[in-house]
Design an enzyme around this catalytic site. Structure first.
Site, PDB file in Angstrom:
ATOM      1  CB  ILE A   1      37.486  43.109  38.912  1.00 46.84           C
ATOM      2  CG1 ILE A   1      37.400  44.609  38.726  1.00 46.84           C
ATOM      3  CG2 ILE A   1      36.337  42.401  38.204  1.00 46.84           C
ATOM      4  CD1 ILE A   1      37.646  45.064  37.293  1.00 46.84           C
TER       5      ILE A   1
ATOM      6  N   GLY B   1      30.580  27.132  34.784  1.00 48.04           N
ATOM      7  CA  GLY B   1      30.461  28.554  35.110  1.00 48.04           C
ATOM      8  C   GLY B   1      31.679  29.375  34.751  1.00 48.04           C
ATOM      9  CD  GLN B   2      37.105  28.427  31.851  1.00 43.73           C
ATOM     10  OE1 GLN B   2      36.831  27.247  31.622  1.00 43.73           O
ATOM     11  NE2 GLN B   2      38.279  28.953  31.595  1.00 43.73           N
TER      12      GLN B   2
ATOM     13  CG  HIS C   1      40.279  31.949  36.237  1.00 44.44           C
ATOM     14  ND1 HIS C   1      39.951  31.773  34.915  1.00 44.44           N
ATOM     15  CD2 HIS C   1      39.110  32.046  36.902  1.00 44.44           C
ATOM     16  CE1 HIS C   1      38.636  31.770  34.786  1.00 44.44           C
ATOM     17  NE2 HIS C   1      38.095  31.915  35.983  1.00 44.44           N
TER      18      HIS C   1
HETATM   19  P1  AMP Z   1      34.990  32.505  36.331  1.00 48.48           P
HETATM   20  O1  AMP Z   1      33.615  33.138  36.200  1.00 48.48           O
HETATM   21  O2  AMP Z   1      35.063  31.376  37.303  1.00 48.48           O
HETATM   22  O3  AMP Z   1      35.555  32.180  34.962  1.00 48.48           O
HETATM   23  O4  AMP Z   1      35.916  33.622  36.969  1.00 48.48           O
HETATM   24  C1  AMP Z   1      36.299  34.773  36.284  1.00 48.48           C
HETATM   25  C2  AMP Z   1      36.596  35.799  37.339  1.00 48.48           C
HETATM   26  O5  AMP Z   1      37.344  36.834  36.744  1.00 48.48           O
HETATM   27  C3  AMP Z   1      35.358  36.440  37.969  1.00 48.48           C
HETATM   28  O6  AMP Z   1      35.361  36.211  39.367  1.00 48.48           O
HETATM   29  C4  AMP Z   1      35.524  37.923  37.618  1.00 48.48           C
HETATM   30  O7  AMP Z   1      35.085  38.788  38.654  1.00 48.48           O
HETATM   31  C5  AMP Z   1      37.013  38.030  37.373  1.00 48.48           C
HETATM   32  N1  AMP Z   1      37.444  39.099  36.507  1.00 48.48           N
HETATM   33  C6  AMP Z   1      36.967  39.394  35.273  1.00 48.48           C
HETATM   34  N2  AMP Z   1      37.620  40.454  34.748  1.00 48.48           N
HETATM   35  C7  AMP Z   1      38.545  40.821  35.667  1.00 48.48           C
HETATM   36  C8  AMP Z   1      39.534  41.850  35.733  1.00 48.48           C
HETATM   37  N3  AMP Z   1      39.724  42.720  34.717  1.00 48.48           N
HETATM   38  N4  AMP Z   1      40.286  41.951  36.843  1.00 48.48           N
HETATM   39  C9  AMP Z   1      40.113  41.089  37.867  1.00 48.48           C
HETATM   40  N5  AMP Z   1      39.213  40.092  37.874  1.00 48.48           N
HETATM   41  C10 AMP Z   1      38.422  39.966  36.798  1.00 48.48           C
END
Ligand code: AMP
Ligand code: ZN
Length: 112
Positions: free
Chosen positions: A30, A91-92, A98
């Site tokens: 997103i 940084g999760q 994912h």
């Molecule tokens: P991390 O910070 O490595 O855990 O990655 C989490 C990722 O999820 C970040 O890059 C966010 O931009 C992404 N994210 C969070 N909510 C959503 C959502 N609803 N749809 C798509 N991506 C998302």
């Protein structure tokens, strides 16, 4: 379970889906950090890489192979980066495993 990525898999939160099979789901991030930024996740809730169990070896392999397939399909022949943020210091920010597929620009090292 109150997990945003489980809700995306279930369809109760919308996403821009790019791929789905029986075990894996992939969608556009997103808040993209590169021209191509796709998240590849297991349909099964695994909180982080640190929580993966020996019985998850199959799905972990499928996640990596899906990233490689999607990179090819999305024209990332010149290269890309795969990131798995794990735990607070990693940084999760979403506690559902994912893989970030990032591409379409030059990557640098060290990452932030
Ligand atoms: P991390 O910070 O490595 O855990 O990655 C989490 C990722 O999820 C970040 O890059 C966010 O931009 C992404 N994210 C969070 N909510 C959503 C959502 N609803 N749809 C798509 N991506 C998302
Ligand atoms: Zn989940």
């Amino acid at each position: 379970m109150d997990c945003i990525f489980c809700k995306i898999v279930a369809g109760s939160i919308p996403s821009k889906k790019v791929f789905e099979d029986d075990q894996v789901f992939a969608f556009h991030d997103i808040d993209p950090k590169a021209p191509k930024h796709i998240l590849v996740i297991p349909k099964k809730h695994i909180a982080s890489l640190a929580d993966a169990k020996p019985e998850d070896a199959g799905v972990l392999g499928r996640l990596l192979l899906t990233v490689a397939d999607l990179a090819r399909e999305h024209g990332l022949g010149k290269g890309y980066r795969v990131v798995i943020s794990t735990g607070p210091e990693g940084g999760q920010t979403v506690d559902h495993l994912h893989l970030h597929l990032l591409g379409g620009r030059q990557m640098h090292w060290p990452p932030g």
